[in-house]
Scaffold this motif. Structure first.
Motif, PDB file in Angstrom:
ATOM      1  N   HIS A 103      32.300  38.667  44.346  1.00 54.17           N
ATOM      2  CA  HIS A 103      33.116  37.977  43.108  1.00 54.17           C
ATOM      3  C   HIS A 103      33.749  36.767  43.559  1.00 54.17           C
ATOM      4  O   HIS A 103      33.757  35.900  43.129  1.00 54.17           O
ATOM      5  N   GLY A 104      34.413  37.093  44.701  1.00 47.41           N
ATOM      6  CA  GLY A 104      35.395  35.945  45.075  1.00 47.41           C
ATOM      7  C   GLY A 104      34.672  34.527  45.400  1.00 47.41           C
ATOM      8  O   GLY A 104      34.960  33.562  44.760  1.00 47.41           O
ATOM      9  N   PRO A 105      33.900  34.690  46.493  1.00 47.64           N
ATOM     10  CA  PRO A 105      32.885  33.537  46.886  1.00 47.64           C
ATOM     11  C   PRO A 105      32.227  33.044  45.605  1.00 47.64           C
ATOM     12  O   PRO A 105      32.158  31.623  45.623  1.00 47.64           O
ATOM     13  N   LEU A 106      31.818  33.790  44.707  1.00 50.49           N
ATOM     14  CA  LEU A 106      31.078  33.134  43.499  1.00 50.49           C
ATOM     15  C   LEU A 106      32.080  32.307  42.654  1.00 50.49           C
ATOM     16  O   LEU A 106      31.475  31.071  42.490  1.00 50.49           O
ATOM     17  N   PHE A 107      33.068  32.920  42.122  1.00 52.63           N
ATOM     18  CA  PHE A 107      33.852  32.260  41.161  1.00 52.63           C
ATOM     19  C   PHE A 107      34.708  30.990  41.784  1.00 52.63           C
ATOM     20  O   PHE A 107      35.018  29.874  41.316  1.00 52.63           O
ATOM     21  N   ARG A 108      34.978  31.062  43.127  1.00 51.89           N
ATOM     22  CA  ARG A 108      35.379  30.022  43.984  1.00 51.89           C
ATOM     23  C   ARG A 108      34.497  28.615  43.755  1.00 51.89           C
ATOM     24  O   ARG A 108      35.140  27.488  43.923  1.00 51.89           O
ATOM     25  N   LEU A 109      33.356  28.736  43.699  1.00 52.69           N
ATOM     26  CA  LEU A 109      32.416  27.494  43.584  1.00 52.69           C
ATOM     27  C   LEU A 109      32.721  26.945  42.105  1.00 52.69           C
ATOM     28  O   LEU A 109      32.389  25.846  42.133  1.00 52.69           O
ATOM     29  N   ILE A 113      42.332  38.479  38.066  1.00 57.07           N
ATOM     30  CA  ILE A 113      41.436  39.789  38.089  1.00 57.07           C
ATOM     31  C   ILE A 113      40.930  40.054  39.651  1.00 57.07           C
ATOM     32  O   ILE A 113      40.846  41.451  40.126  1.00 57.07           O
ATOM     33  N   SER A 114      40.614  39.023  40.522  1.00 58.18           N
ATOM     34  CA  SER A 114      40.305  39.386  41.810  1.00 58.18           C
ATOM     35  C   SER A 114      41.453  40.086  42.622  1.00 58.18           C
ATOM     36  O   SER A 114      41.234  40.619  43.755  1.00 58.18           O
ATOM     37  N   TYR A 115      42.729  39.950  42.157  1.00 52.64           N
ATOM     38  CA  TYR A 115      43.957  40.422  42.704  1.00 52.64           C
ATOM     39  C   TYR A 115      44.229  41.773  42.084  1.00 52.64           C
ATOM     40  O   TYR A 115      44.387  43.036  42.878  1.00 52.64           O
ATOM     41  N   LEU A 116      44.045  42.060  40.900  1.00 51.81           N
ATOM     42  CA  LEU A 116      44.248  43.159  39.976  1.00 51.81           C
ATOM     43  C   LEU A 116      42.921  44.139  40.328  1.00 51.81           C
ATOM     44  O   LEU A 116      43.653  45.407  40.339  1.00 51.81           O
ATOM     45  N   ASN A 117      41.911  43.860  40.089  1.00 49.34           N
ATOM     46  CA  ASN A 117      40.864  44.883  40.511  1.00 49.34           C
ATOM     47  C   ASN A 117      40.865  45.710  41.749  1.00 49.34           C
ATOM     48  O   ASN A 117      41.041  46.761  41.637  1.00 49.34           O
ATOM     49  N   PRO A 118      41.319  44.988  42.850  1.00 45.49           N
ATOM     50  CA  PRO A 118      41.380  45.995  43.947  1.00 45.49           C
ATOM     51  C   PRO A 118      42.428  46.875  43.810  1.00 45.49           C
ATOM     52  O   PRO A 118      42.652  47.915  44.693  1.00 45.49           O
ATOM     53  N   CYS A 119      43.690  46.260  43.282  1.00 40.97           N
ATOM     54  CA  CYS A 119      44.939  47.236  42.940  1.00 40.97           C
ATOM     55  C   CYS A 119      44.443  48.423  42.304  1.00 40.97           C
ATOM     56  O   CYS A 119      44.601  49.520  42.749  1.00 40.97           O
ATOM     57  N   LEU A 120      43.530  48.287  41.364  1.00 38.68           N
ATOM     58  CA  LEU A 120      43.186  49.376  40.494  1.00 38.68           C
ATOM     59  C   LEU A 120      42.128  50.377  41.048  1.00 38.68           C
ATOM     60  O   LEU A 120      42.135  51.594  40.680  1.00 38.68           O
ATOM     61  N   VAL A 121      41.471  49.888  41.720  1.00 39.49           N
ATOM     62  CA  VAL A 121      40.052  50.208  42.201  1.00 39.49           C
ATOM     63  C   VAL A 121      40.504  51.095  43.379  1.00 39.49           C
ATOM     64  O   VAL A 121      39.741  51.971  43.939  1.00 39.49           O
ATOM     65  N   VAL A 143      39.904  28.714  37.030  1.00 43.35           N
ATOM     66  CA  VAL A 143      39.431  29.858  37.577  1.00 43.35           C
ATOM     67  C   VAL A 143      40.810  30.762  37.741  1.00 43.35           C
ATOM     68  O   VAL A 143      40.818  31.797  38.499  1.00 43.35           O
ATOM     69  N   LEU A 144      41.898  30.422  37.139  1.00 39.60           N
ATOM     70  CA  LEU A 144      43.040  31.350  37.241  1.00 39.60           C
ATOM     71  C   LEU A 144      42.938  32.676  36.979  1.00 39.60           C
ATOM     72  O   LEU A 144      43.173  33.715  37.362  1.00 39.60           O
ATOM     73  N   PRO A 145      42.261  33.083  35.410  1.00 41.80           N
ATOM     74  CA  PRO A 145      42.087  34.318  35.169  1.00 41.80           C
ATOM     75  C   PRO A 145      41.268  35.310  36.182  1.00 41.80           C
ATOM     76  O   PRO A 145      41.265  36.400  36.461  1.00 41.80           O
ATOM     77  N   ASN A 146      40.229  34.485  36.844  1.00 34.14           N
ATOM     78  CA  ASN A 146      39.217  35.331  37.888  1.00 34.14           C
ATOM     79  C   ASN A 146      40.148  35.303  38.941  1.00 34.14           C
ATOM     80  O   ASN A 146      40.004  36.383  39.688  1.00 34.14           O
ATOM     81  N   LEU A 203      34.416  37.000  32.938  1.00 36.19           N
ATOM     82  CA  LEU A 203      35.141  35.997  33.177  1.00 36.19           C
ATOM     83  C   LEU A 203      34.102  34.956  34.031  1.00 36.19           C
ATOM     84  O   LEU A 203      34.311  33.629  33.901  1.00 36.19           O
ATOM     85  N   ILE A 204      33.086  35.483  34.688  1.00 38.80           N
ATOM     86  CA  ILE A 204      32.348  34.695  35.337  1.00 38.80           C
ATOM     87  C   ILE A 204      31.571  33.759  34.462  1.00 38.80           C
ATOM     88  O   ILE A 204      31.026  32.704  34.540  1.00 38.80           O
ATOM     89  N   THR A 205      31.004  34.538  33.336  1.00 38.13           N
ATOM     90  CA  THR A 205      29.861  33.604  32.456  1.00 38.13           C
ATOM     91  C   THR A 205      30.954  32.701  31.558  1.00 38.13           C
ATOM     92  O   THR A 205      29.918  31.785  31.009  1.00 38.13           O
ATOM     93  N   ARG A 206      31.963  32.289  31.756  1.00 32.28           N
ATOM     94  CA  ARG A 206      32.795  31.485  31.127  1.00 32.28           C
ATOM     95  C   ARG A 206      32.928  30.151  32.080  1.00 32.28           C
ATOM     96  O   ARG A 206      33.493  29.091  31.646  1.00 32.28           O
ATOM     97  N   LEU A 207      32.373  30.222  33.319  1.00 29.05           N
ATOM     98  CA  LEU A 207      32.830  29.200  34.347  1.00 29.05           C
ATOM     99  C   LEU A 207      31.476  28.141  34.474  1.00 29.05           C
ATOM    100  O   LEU A 207      30.500  28.502  34.025  1.00 29.05           O
ATOM    101  N   SER A 208      31.765  26.872  34.588  1.00 30.66           N
ATOM    102  CA  SER A 208      30.818  25.854  34.833  1.00 30.66           C
ATOM    103  C   SER A 208      30.668  25.653  36.475  1.00 30.66           C
ATOM    104  O   SER A 208      31.676  25.627  37.147  1.00 30.66           O
ATOM    105  N   PHE A 209      29.324  25.655  36.890  1.00 31.54           N
ATOM    106  CA  PHE A 209      29.026  25.574  38.284  1.00 31.54           C
ATOM    107  C   PHE A 209      28.371  24.141  38.443  1.00 31.54           C
ATOM    108  O   PHE A 209      27.385  23.942  38.067  1.00 31.54           O
TER     109      PHE A 209
END
Length: 325
Positions: A187-193, A206-214, A200-203, A168-174
C-alpha cells in the motif's frame, strides 16, 4: 498544449496497464531465499491443514476455543497463499510486471488476511482472559454461538479498512514511475507513486490509521488482557500459568513484534531489510502457529496422537489380515 492535455488526463484519472514489482535490489543469489520461502510455505500448508483436520475430526475439540484456533489455521493458509505463490512466480520466473487490476487484488487479499490474523489473536486472547479471570462464567460468556459471532465479526471487520485502502488507490493518477519498491503491491510504496500527480493526503491518513486499528490497538488489548491474567494468576503456580498462556503468547510475539518494529522504524530501515522482515512476517507465523499448538497444547496433542494411532491401525489392519491368509 501538451500540459493542457496532461491536466485533462489527470482529472480523468490515469490508470497504468501494469506496475513493476522491484523486489530486492543489489543482493546476489536471492533465488535461494525464494526457495526457502517456498519450503516454509509448504510446511505452513501441511501444518495448518493438519490442525484443521484434527479439529474437524475429533469431537472433543469441538469447543469454542478451537473454533478460533481453526479460524486462525484457515486464515494462515489463506494469507500465505495470497503472498507466496505470486511472489515465487514474480521473482523465480522473472514475471515482475503485474496488471493494475491484479495489483489491487493482490493488495486487497494480502492485507485482508493479515488483518484477519491480527483479529484472530484478539479472539484467542479474549478466550484466555475469560477462562482464567472469570472461570465460573466461562461457559456462559464463551459459547459456540458467541465464538461464531466473534469470528464472523472479525471477517466482516477486516473488510472495511482494506476496502477503504483499495478504494482510495482507485482515485489516484499514476503519471510517472510505475516501479513498486516492495515484494508485492504494498500500500505505502504504491500510493506514493501517485504523489506527483494526485492528492495522496487521504492515503497517508489511512496508512497511519490502519496500522493503529489493525496492529497497535489489538496489541494493546492483548497486553492489557495478559496484565489482567497475570494478576489473576498470582495465586496459581507459575508452572500452571506458563502452561496455560505460553502458546498464545508465542503466537502474539512472532506476529506482532516484527511487524510493529517495521512500521515504527520504516523511515530508518533500508528497503531490502524492510522487504525481508515483512516477507518473513508473512510466512513464518503461519508455519509456526500449528507447531506451537501441537507442542504446547495438551488436549490438541492428545487428539493428534489418537488420530495418528487410528489411521495407523487402519493401515496396518488389512496388511495383518492379508499375511494371516
Amino acid at each position: 498544449m501538451q500540459q493542457l492535455n496532461m491536466s485533462q488526463n489527470i482529472t480523468t484519472i490515469i490508470r497504468p496497464p501494469y506496475f513493476y514489482i522491484s523486489g530486492f535490489t543489489g543482493i546476489p543469489h536471492m533465488e535461494y531465499y525464494y526457495v526457502f520461502l517456498c519450503f516454509v510455505y509448504i510446511i505452513s500448508l501441511m501444518g495448518n491443514t493438519f490442525v484443521m483436520i484434527i479439529i474437524y475430526v475429533d469431537r472433543s475439540l469441538h469447543s469454542p476455543k478451537y473454533i478460533a484456533v481453526f479460524n486462525l489455521a484457515l486464515t494462515d493458509v489463506c494469507e500465505s497463499t495470497a503472498q507466496v505463490p505470486k511472489l515465487l512466480d514474480m521473482f523465480l520466473f522473472g514475471r515482475q510486471f503485474i496488471s493494475y487490476d491484479q495489483c489491487l487484488a493482490n493488495l486487497f487479499f494480502v492485507f485482508f488476511f493479515l488483518t484477519m490474523q491480527s483479529f484472530n489473536l484478539i479472539i484467542l486472547s479474549y478466550d484466555r482472559l475469560v477462562a482464567i479471570c472469570f472461570p465460573l462464567r466461562y461457559h456462559v460468556l464463551v459459547t459456540h454461538r458467541s465464538m461464531f459471532q466473534l469470528t464472523g465479526a472479525a471477517w466482516f471487520g477486516s473488510l472495511f479498512p482494506v476496502l477503504i485502502s483499495v478504494g482510495l488507490i482507485t482515485r489516484l493518477s499514476f503519471c510517472r514511475s510505475l516501479v513498486i519498491n516492495s515484494y508485492f503491491c504494498d500500500h505505502g510504496p504504491l500510493f506514493r507513486l501517485a504523489a506527483p500527480c494526485s492528492n495522496v493526503l487521504p492515503n497517508i491518513i489511512i496508512s497511519y490509521l490502519n496500522p493503529c486499528l489493525v496492529f497497535y490497538i489489538p496489541m494493546v488489548f492483548i497486553i492489557g488482557s495478559y496484565i489482567c491474567i497475570s494478576h489473576a494468576l498470582v495465586t496459581i503456580t507459575l508452572h500452571k500459568a506458563i502452561k496455560t498462556c505460553s502458546s498464545h503468547l508465542i503466537l502474539v510475539a512472532i506476529f506482532y513484534l516484527p511487524i510493529t518494529v517495521t512500521f515504527l522504524l520504516q523511515s530508518l530501515i533500508p528497503t531490502n531489510l524492510r522487504i525481508i522482515n515483512l516477507s518473513l512476517t508473512s510466512v513464518l507465523p503461519p508455519m509456526l502457529n500449528p507447531i506451537v499448538y501441537v507442542l504446547k497444547t495438551e488436549d490438541f496433542k492428545e487428539s493428534a496422537n489418537r488420530l495418528i494411532r487410528r489411521v495407523f491401525q487402519r493401515a496396518v489392519g488389512p496388511v495383518k489380515s492379508t499375511s494371516n491368509h
